[in-house]
Design an enzyme around this catalytic site. Structure first.
Site, mmCIF file in Angstrom:
data_model
loop_
_atom_site.group_PDB
_atom_site.id
_atom_site.type_symbol
_atom_site.label_atom_id
_atom_site.label_comp_id
_atom_site.label_asym_id
_atom_site.label_seq_id
_atom_site.Cartn_x
_atom_site.Cartn_y
_atom_site.Cartn_z
ATOM 1 N N GLU A 153 0.717 14.546 -10.920
ATOM 2 C CA GLU A 153 0.186 13.507 -11.585
ATOM 3 C C GLU A 153 1.092 12.421 -11.439
ATOM 4 O O GLU A 153 0.541 11.180 -11.477
ATOM 5 C CB GLU A 153 0.561 13.910 -13.258
ATOM 6 C CG GLU A 153 -0.419 12.762 -14.074
ATOM 7 C CD GLU A 153 -0.224 13.349 -15.718
ATOM 8 O OE1 GLU A 153 -1.316 12.985 -16.391
ATOM 9 O OE2 GLU A 153 0.571 14.146 -15.878
ATOM 10 N N GLU A 154 2.345 12.351 -11.269
ATOM 11 C CA GLU A 154 3.140 11.502 -11.041
ATOM 12 C C GLU A 154 3.182 10.628 -9.753
ATOM 13 O O GLU A 154 3.496 9.475 -9.668
ATOM 14 C CB GLU A 154 4.787 11.712 -11.148
ATOM 15 C CG GLU A 154 5.348 12.618 -10.357
ATOM 16 C CD GLU A 154 4.893 14.201 -10.770
ATOM 17 O OE1 GLU A 154 5.552 15.150 -9.982
ATOM 18 O OE2 GLU A 154 3.953 14.311 -11.501
ATOM 19 N N TRP B 154 -9.587 11.968 -4.268
ATOM 20 C CA TRP B 154 -8.784 12.338 -2.729
ATOM 21 C C TRP B 154 -8.292 13.603 -2.788
ATOM 22 O O TRP B 154 -7.665 13.790 -1.667
ATOM 23 C CB TRP B 154 -8.032 11.038 -2.230
ATOM 24 C CG TRP B 154 -9.077 9.740 -2.218
ATOM 25 C CD1 TRP B 154 -9.086 8.762 -2.809
ATOM 26 C CD2 TRP B 154 -10.233 9.696 -1.127
ATOM 27 N NE1 TRP B 154 -9.891 7.934 -2.582
ATOM 28 C CE2 TRP B 154 -10.888 8.467 -1.543
ATOM 29 C CE3 TRP B 154 -10.832 10.491 -0.232
ATOM 30 C CZ2 TRP B 154 -11.995 7.944 -0.847
ATOM 31 C CZ3 TRP B 154 -12.062 9.944 0.359
ATOM 32 C CH2 TRP B 154 -12.658 8.634 -0.025
ATOM 33 N N GLY B 155 -7.994 14.376 -3.900
ATOM 34 C CA GLY B 155 -7.425 15.410 -3.472
ATOM 35 C C GLY B 155 -6.478 15.747 -5.018
ATOM 36 O O GLY B 155 -6.759 14.943 -5.966
ATOM 37 N N ASP C 230 -10.074 2.856 -4.064
ATOM 38 C CA ASP C 230 -10.728 1.467 -3.725
ATOM 39 C C ASP C 230 -12.095 1.490 -4.572
ATOM 40 O O ASP C 230 -12.517 2.621 -4.513
ATOM 41 C CB ASP C 230 -11.034 1.734 -2.333
ATOM 42 C CG ASP C 230 -9.730 1.201 -1.313
ATOM 43 O OD1 ASP C 230 -8.427 0.946 -1.843
ATOM 44 O OD2 ASP C 230 -9.809 1.396 -0.236
ATOM 45 N N ASP D 100 0.949 -1.076 -0.185
ATOM 46 C CA ASP D 100 0.142 0.041 0.013
ATOM 47 C C ASP D 100 1.005 1.412 0.169
ATOM 48 O O ASP D 100 1.862 1.291 -0.046
ATOM 49 C CB ASP D 100 -0.841 -0.002 1.066
ATOM 50 C CG ASP D 100 -2.317 0.742 0.969
ATOM 51 O OD1 ASP D 100 -2.352 1.294 0.153
ATOM 52 O OD2 ASP D 100 -3.162 0.146 1.681
#
Length: 701
Positions: free
Chosen positions: A229-230, A224-225, A252, A180
């Site tokens: 981009e990378e 989420w914000g 998710d 994760d």
């Protein structure tokens, strides 16, 4: 580790052509790209490396995250493992028992510098658990984070300990690792550098153990914000095929217990952007399968169809011990799994334009093509393509419907009647053999209410006591005639259906025929949704259409100056939570736009639909729309929407892009409108912080 070659960005047509050529078939498809290929030239795996991969076809299994939460024990995990074996799921390929976050001790790293499991829940240790899983003929998976452990942000992290943790997982006997990025983004790490370093450690573990690497970077998705981009999950395709067996392509698929169909489609669409980098041993990952976690059975069947065409890993997120037989049948369908596990490893692409109905195609190693005919809409619909558009040539094609097991013959049209939120998953194969001609019956289309004609619809608003006319159209897509088709209508108890005229004696090859019925809704019928379906029996077998819907609505508003938000709606949806009357969605705040408080209206999050029955009794609808000021307490990102007033399927008014700090008024003529829908879209930038208001809605009836 394998060597990649650089590919030029390709359209879906080129991918389909290349894949079909690999099967020995000439391809002539004119497919539209699933999404524009932008950014650096993508990396594509060398097919020769598949034999070296621990997962040459998409892996399958079960993960603890949604089904058991973050406080699971060894006994619970092993009980699920036993069920995977006894239920046949393991034999069907779902053989990885994958621990997500929560297995670790409160202090995840011991004094020796190694990760440690919770001693109360895993008293024999994590290696012993892997051994128990292996004893059942299964594989074991485990979880960590690429960032350093940061208490309060993530439960454990491998940052600074990559080689130690890779060696530990291998020594314990785990076969797969999900990595994760919760602590990774908090620590402001570069995901490509972090994941590459972890991959190197995993490939060079001291035990020499092959392990599947699932690269998971969902928290930096655009929902989420505003991340560079990378750093985003949508950028993983540029480097992940070099270093991982699979890579998450978006956030998710849902929240715990709240996997919604709209989010399944969102993840599928994001996953479809770069099919050119997937192949044997390397697969795009749109996240887990979500049976009975918020979707209907039909919606889950659609998710399974789409994940299968996408050549995606199939990981069950629910507790499989609690699933219905219907869900189990979907997970265990052999014809469906054969498409996902096809050794060619091609990720399917869209054929033709995007829209409410779509065609997705996946070439297979035996020269056939798997086709998902997708209906994103809220009402049943016919979806069709042609063998030529799928890249197939010939005069005759065998069509296997994987969900019904029906086998029919087509002369080139590939068509299905698809339920709302549904997908037909077909396997189309060039063949010289004849068979029962493919007969497709359209969902019943309502064409009149009483003496008033309406635009044909499979989702009708009506009133108790109405008399309806509906039509069923039969299509013969085969090479032989269909004789004496017998058409019947199934209606709710107490309703009546009467054929208007005789059924056709023959439906010729390539031809169509229509059968009409009069349907009576009894007086006193309660409000709610009622299904009407057609069945057709012929020499081609029995065909049952997806049900069309008649919604018996609350009484239409009457009088002047009716406050519409306080009138009962037929149905209402919101991107998250539920629409709220006279309040902003989510917090109970007064409806406030540009500093002005409005006493009445509806608060929603994008996307949203609010539907009312006007019954042709009203003449005007007035009000205004805007982004609620409450978004200012959340942050500067997002907060954009579009608003549309739709009457009887036609757009009567559109706001265009609406941003913060402005209320836009409207005055719409709704004369004769029976079915009114207030629609809110996310302005094509995702739903983050989109809290939208319909203000002071007033009708004159």
């Amino acid at each position: 580790m394998f060597t990649v070659r650089t590919w030029a960005a390709r359209t879906s047509a080129a991918l389909l052509t290349t894949a079909l050529a690999a099967t020995g078939l000439a391809a002539g498809a004119t497919a539209a790209p699933a999404a524009p290929a932008v950014g650096p030239a993508p990396a594509g795996p060398d097919a020769a490396s598949a034999s070296d991969s621990p997962s040459p076809t998409p892996y399958q299994g079960w993960n603890t995250y949604y089904g058991l939460g973050g406080d699971f024990s060894a006994d619970e995990v092993l009980d699920v493992a036993d069920f995977l074996v006894s239920s046949g799921l393991a034999d069907a390929g779902y053989d990885i028992v994958w621990l997500d976050g929560g297995w670790q001790a409160d202090v995840p790293r011991g004094a020796d510098g190694r990760l440690q499991g919770d001693p109360a829940r895993f008293p024999d240790g994590m290696a012993a658990l892997a051994d128990e899983i292996h004893d059942r003929g299964l594989r074991a998976g485990i979880y960590t984070d690429a960032g350093p452990y940061i208490p309060g942000t993530c439960g454990l992290g491998s940052g600074g300990h990559y080689q130690t943790d890779a060696d530990t997982f291998a020594e314990w006997g785990y076969d797969a690792v999900k990595v994760d990025f919760l602590c990774g983004i908090t620590a402001d790490l570069d995901p490509q550098e972090a994941f590459t370093a972890f991959s190197d450690a995993l490939r060079n573990n001291s035990s020499g153990r092959p392990m599947i690497f699932n690269l998971c970077n969902p928290v930096t998705s655009p929902d989420w914000g505003d991340y560079p981009e990378e750093q985003q999950s949508t950028w993983s395709w540029t480097y992940a095929p070099d270093i991982a067996e699979s890579w998450r392509t978006y956030t998710d698929v849902g929240f715990v217990g709240q996997i919604q169909f709209k989010d399944v489609l969102r993840n599928f669409d994001a996953n479809a952007r770069h099919p050119e980098v997937a192949g044997p041993g390397r697969f795009s990952d749109p996240d887990y399968l979500g049976p009975e976690l918020g979707m209907t059975t039909e919606e889950f069947r659609t998710q399974m169809s789409l994940w299968t065409v996408a050549a995606a890993p199939l990981v069950i997120s629910s507790d499989p011990r609690t699933l219905s037989q219907e869900s189990m049948n979907i997970l265990l369908d052999e014809d469906v799994l054969a498409i996902d596990q096809d050794r060619l490893g091609v990720q399917g692409t869209r054929v033709g334009a995007a829209g409410t109905t779509e065609t997705w195609a996946k070439p297979l190693a035996d020269g056939s093509v798997a086709v998902a005919l997708l209906n994103r809409g809220d009402r049943p619909a016919e979806v069709a393509t042609t063998a030529r558009d799928l890249g197939l040539h010939g005069r005759s094609f065998a069509v296997l419907d994987t969900w019904t097991d029906a086998r029919t013959q087509s002369s080139g049209t590939i068509r299905a009647a698809v339920p709302a939120h549904g997908a037909a998953l077909l396997r189309v194969t060039p063949t010289r053999h004849d068979g029962a001609p493919r007969l497709v019956a359209s969902p019943p289309a309502f064409t009149s209410v009483g003496a008033d004609a309406v635009a044909p619809t499979t989702d009708l608003l009506a009133a108790a006591g109405d008399r309806l006319t509906t039509e069923v159209t039969l299509h013969n897509d085969g090479s032989a005639p269909v004789r004496d088709p017998r058409v019947s209508l199934t209606v709710p108890e107490g309703w009546t259906a009467r054929a208007l005229g005789a059924a056709p004696r023959v439906v010729r090859p390539g031809g169509s025929a229509t059968v009409a019925f009069a349907v009576s809704v009894p007086a006193g019928t309660g409000t709610g949704a009622y299904d009407v379906a057609a069945s057709v029996s012929s020499g081609s077998g029995r065909v049952t259409t997806p049900p069309s819907r008649v919604t018996v609505a609350p009484a239409a508003p009457s009088g002047g100056g009716v406050v519409l938000s306080r009138h009962p709606w037929v149905s209402a949806s919101s991107g998250w939570m539920e629409p709220t009357v006279d309040q902003s969605v989510g917090g109970g705040s007064p409806l406030t736009v540009a500093g002005v408080v409005h006493e009445t209206g509806i608060g929603v999050a994008t996307p949203s639909h609010v539907r009312y029955y006007l019954g042709g009794a009203c003449t005007a609808l007035t009000g205004s729309v805007g982004i609620d000021d409450v978004v200012g307490t959340v942050g500067p990102e997002g907060g954009t929407a579009t608003f549309d007033v739709v009457g009887d399927g036609k757009t009567l008014w559109s706001s265009g892009l609406v941003e913060r700090g402005e209320a836009i008024a409207f005055d719409v003529d709704v004369t004769g409108v029976r079915d009114l829908t207030l629609e809110v879209g996310d302005a094509s930038d995702g739903g983050y912080n989109d809290r939208a208001d319909w203000l002071t809605l007033t009708t004159t009836c």
